[in-house]
Design an enzyme around this catalytic site. Structure first.
Site, PDB file in Angstrom:
ATOM      1  N   ARG A   1      45.789  42.180  24.950  1.00 39.45           N
ATOM      2  CA  ARG A   1      44.164  41.106  25.450  1.00 39.45           C
ATOM      3  C   ARG A   1      43.035  41.532  24.728  1.00 39.45           C
ATOM      4  NH1 ARG A   1      44.103  40.498  32.324  1.00 39.45           N
ATOM      5  NH2 ARG A   1      42.941  38.457  31.795  1.00 39.45           N
TER       6      ARG A   1
ATOM      7  N   SER B   1      35.811  34.290  27.303  1.00 33.68           N
ATOM      8  CA  SER B   1      35.196  34.341  28.899  1.00 33.68           C
ATOM      9  C   SER B   1      34.707  35.219  29.040  1.00 33.68           C
ATOM     10  CB  SER B   1      36.451  35.921  28.773  1.00 33.68           C
ATOM     11  OG  SER B   1      36.858  36.565  29.810  1.00 33.68           O
ATOM     12  N   SER B   2      34.137  34.504  30.275  1.00 32.54           N
ATOM     13  CA  SER B   2      32.866  34.681  31.685  1.00 32.54           C
ATOM     14  C   SER B   2      32.808  36.267  31.665  1.00 32.54           C
ATOM     15  CB  SER B   2      32.742  33.742  32.576  1.00 32.54           C
ATOM     16  OG  SER B   2      34.214  33.813  32.934  1.00 32.54           O
ATOM     17  N   GLN B   3      34.135  36.379  31.263  1.00 36.55           N
ATOM     18  CA  GLN B   3      34.013  38.135  32.071  1.00 36.55           C
ATOM     19  C   GLN B   3      32.980  38.841  30.570  1.00 36.55           C
ATOM     20  OE1 GLN B   3      37.816  39.742  32.751  1.00 36.55           O
ATOM     21  NE2 GLN B   3      37.613  38.405  34.791  1.00 36.55           N
TER      22      GLN B   3
ATOM     23  N   ASP C   1      40.562  29.856  37.779  1.00 35.78           N
ATOM     24  CA  ASP C   1      41.829  30.617  37.965  1.00 35.78           C
ATOM     25  C   ASP C   1      42.738  29.276  38.927  1.00 35.78           C
ATOM     26  OD1 ASP C   1      41.510  33.109  36.783  1.00 35.78           O
ATOM     27  OD2 ASP C   1      39.938  33.592  38.187  1.00 35.78           O
TER      28      ASP C   1
ATOM     29  N   LYS D   1      44.747  35.433  29.992  1.00 35.99           N
ATOM     30  CA  LYS D   1      45.033  36.167  30.624  1.00 35.99           C
ATOM     31  C   LYS D   1      46.071  36.749  31.494  1.00 35.99           C
ATOM     32  CE  LYS D   1      41.577  33.260  32.649  1.00 35.99           C
ATOM     33  NZ  LYS D   1      40.999  33.331  33.744  1.00 35.99           N
TER      34      LYS D   1
ATOM     35  N   ARG E   1      49.079  31.697  30.748  1.00 36.25           N
ATOM     36  CA  ARG E   1      49.458  31.335  31.726  1.00 36.25           C
ATOM     37  C   ARG E   1      49.838  29.597  30.909  1.00 36.25           C
ATOM     38  NH1 ARG E   1      44.810  32.961  35.355  1.00 36.25           N
ATOM     39  NH2 ARG E   1      45.647  35.342  36.236  1.00 36.25           N
TER      40      ARG E   1
ATOM     41  N   LYS F   1      47.804  42.484  43.056  1.00 37.02           N
ATOM     42  CA  LYS F   1      46.089  42.696  41.991  1.00 37.02           C
ATOM     43  C   LYS F   1      44.633  42.116  42.737  1.00 37.02           C
ATOM     44  CE  LYS F   1      44.966  40.876  37.365  1.00 37.02           C
ATOM     45  NZ  LYS F   1      44.716  42.112  36.997  1.00 37.02           N
TER      46      LYS F   1
END
Length: 426
Positions: free
Chosen positions: A116, A163-165, A307, A334, A338, A407
């Site tokens: 990732r 990615s907002s992360q 999500d 992800k 997905r 998770k």
């Protein structure tokens, strides 16, 4: 429960009360804020999701070291390896967090985590002055982080569509940077509600910001003493909306959820209204009811809530609703790819998810309901939970690696049993 399970549902009704775990997204942000505040901020209702448990364990040492002082009192120069397993949020948040700590760490994770990408975040942190090296493959974990960042600039740019992360990771540490941070977001912002959640939680902890156009500015400032309560997880709630949508009759009460949530996935109430699900907020939760209603909505833009993609796509496929979906750009990086996972599993009931650039359309022309179906989960908690509601239609639904749900929603199978599903060994 690490083995496969066989899921079935006698009758096609769903009734009962469900107590959801705390939001993984909120909890992970709160835990980092707590650690950065050196004890001034206290997290309430810590989630029991595995990702949150992992992050809490990693950060607990730092809290013990820091105490109530502004700076840690112990300067550990020993190189430490921190393995966060499959916890993607922890990887992104800790990458930024450790640049401010007085130590060196190797930050690593599971085999999938090493696939990732992390390069966009690392590049931004390097521009700020962080020393970060790749241990194995360029652009991917594991990474070697040397702490005590010496800030070179207060202005960096980062792509908003990946990615907002990455953006959240930078915003979480912004107030601790001596010069603060002006974060320029390039292009469209994916998952905007998650960035808004981050800023709202920082605001609760005393950190002010200014957001004009594509620039978010946070000055150097101190956290205030406060409590950060974590509300129940709307992402987890989405599977119960799915169950209600596939049931002939449904009346489900989800405790603790409110109409005014920081979580972008609360939009599931609006999405599932298209499938006849009403959401009534009362008595400290939300009551879901199924009403007969023809489905008319054909286009679902999931850019702000990726999500929810698996949940909504599986429901449409199960109902034979040939909808079109956009905003799925982040799904391929992800826990698994997905998009490919959905295509593989939906094919087992004759449904195709057709990709055309960034638009995806369901072809339900060959749809059938098998007597038994095996769902591969690809080490992805959301694959297991998004497909589980199909037990309302498929007499025997075998789901691979049941433990994968830990998770984000460890009690998922137990909660299904409470509302009448059978969970057995295959």
């Amino acid at each position: 429960m690490s083995a496969n399970i066989l899921l079935s549902k006698p009758g096609k009704t769903a009734n009962g009360t469900v107590n959801l775990t705390g939001s993984k997204s909120e909890c992970n942000r709160a835990l980092v804020i707590e650690a950065l505040s050196n004890g001034k901020v206290k997290v309430q209702n810590v989630s029991d999701a595995a990702d949150a448990v992992t992050l809490s364990k990693v950060l607990s040492y730092k809290l013990q070291v820091a105490g109530d002082t502004e700076e840690p009192t112990t300067h550990n120069t020993q190189l430490t390896t921190v393995n966060i397993g499959p916890a993607g949020t922890a990887m992104r948040f800790l990458t930024a967090y450790y640049t401010l700590q007085p130590e060196e760490v190797i930050l690593t994770g599971s085999a999938r985590m090493k696939q990732r990408p992390i390069g966009i975040l690392v590049d931004a942190l390097r521009e700020l002055g962080a020393e970060i090296d790749y241990v194995e493959n360029e652009g991917f974990p594991p990474i070697h982080i040397k702490g005590n960042l010496e800030q070179k600039t207060n202005s960096v740019s980062i792509k908003g569509s990946i990615s907002s992360q990455y953006i959240t990771a930078l915003l979480l540490i912004a107030a601790k940077l001596p010069q603060g941070l002006d974060l320029h977001i390039d292009g469209d912002l994916t998952s905007r509600p998650y960035v808004e959640m981050t800023l709202a939680m920082l605001e609760q902890a005393g950190i002010k910001h200014n957001w004009e156009g594509n620039v978010i500015s946070i000055a150097h400032q101190e956290f205030k003493e406060t409590a950060l309560p974590v509300e129940p997880d709307w992402s987890a709630a989405s599977y119960w909306f799915s169950i209600a949508a596939l049931a002939d009759e449904a009346e489900l009460f989800l405790t603790g959820l409110t109409a005014y949530s920081l979580q972008g996935d609360s939009v599931i109430t609006e999405i599932m209204a298209n499938f006849g699900i009403t959401s009534q907020f009362k008595d400290g939760g939300v009551l879901l009811k199924k009403e007969a209603k023809p489905i008319s909505k054909k286009l679902f833009d999931l850019k702000k809530c990726p999500d929810l993609a698996q949940t909504v796509i599986v429901v449409c496929a199960a109902l034979g609703h040939e909808a079109t979906f956009t905003g799925l750009e982040t799904l391929k990086i992800k826990e698994t790819d997905r998009v490919a996972a959905l295509q593989n599993e939906l094919a087992k009931m004759g449904v195709k998810l057709i990709e055309d650039n960034e638009t995806y359309t369901l072809d339900c022309g060959g749809k059938f309901i098998p007597e038994r179906m095996f769902i591969k989960t690809y080490d992805d908690h959301r694959m297991a939970m998004a497909f589980a509601p199909l037990a309302l239609l498929i007499p025997e639904l075998e789901i691979e690696d049941a433990q994968v749900v830990e998770k984000s929603y460890p009690a998922f199978w137990t909660d299904l049993e409470k509302v009448g599903f059978k969970v057995e060994a295959p």
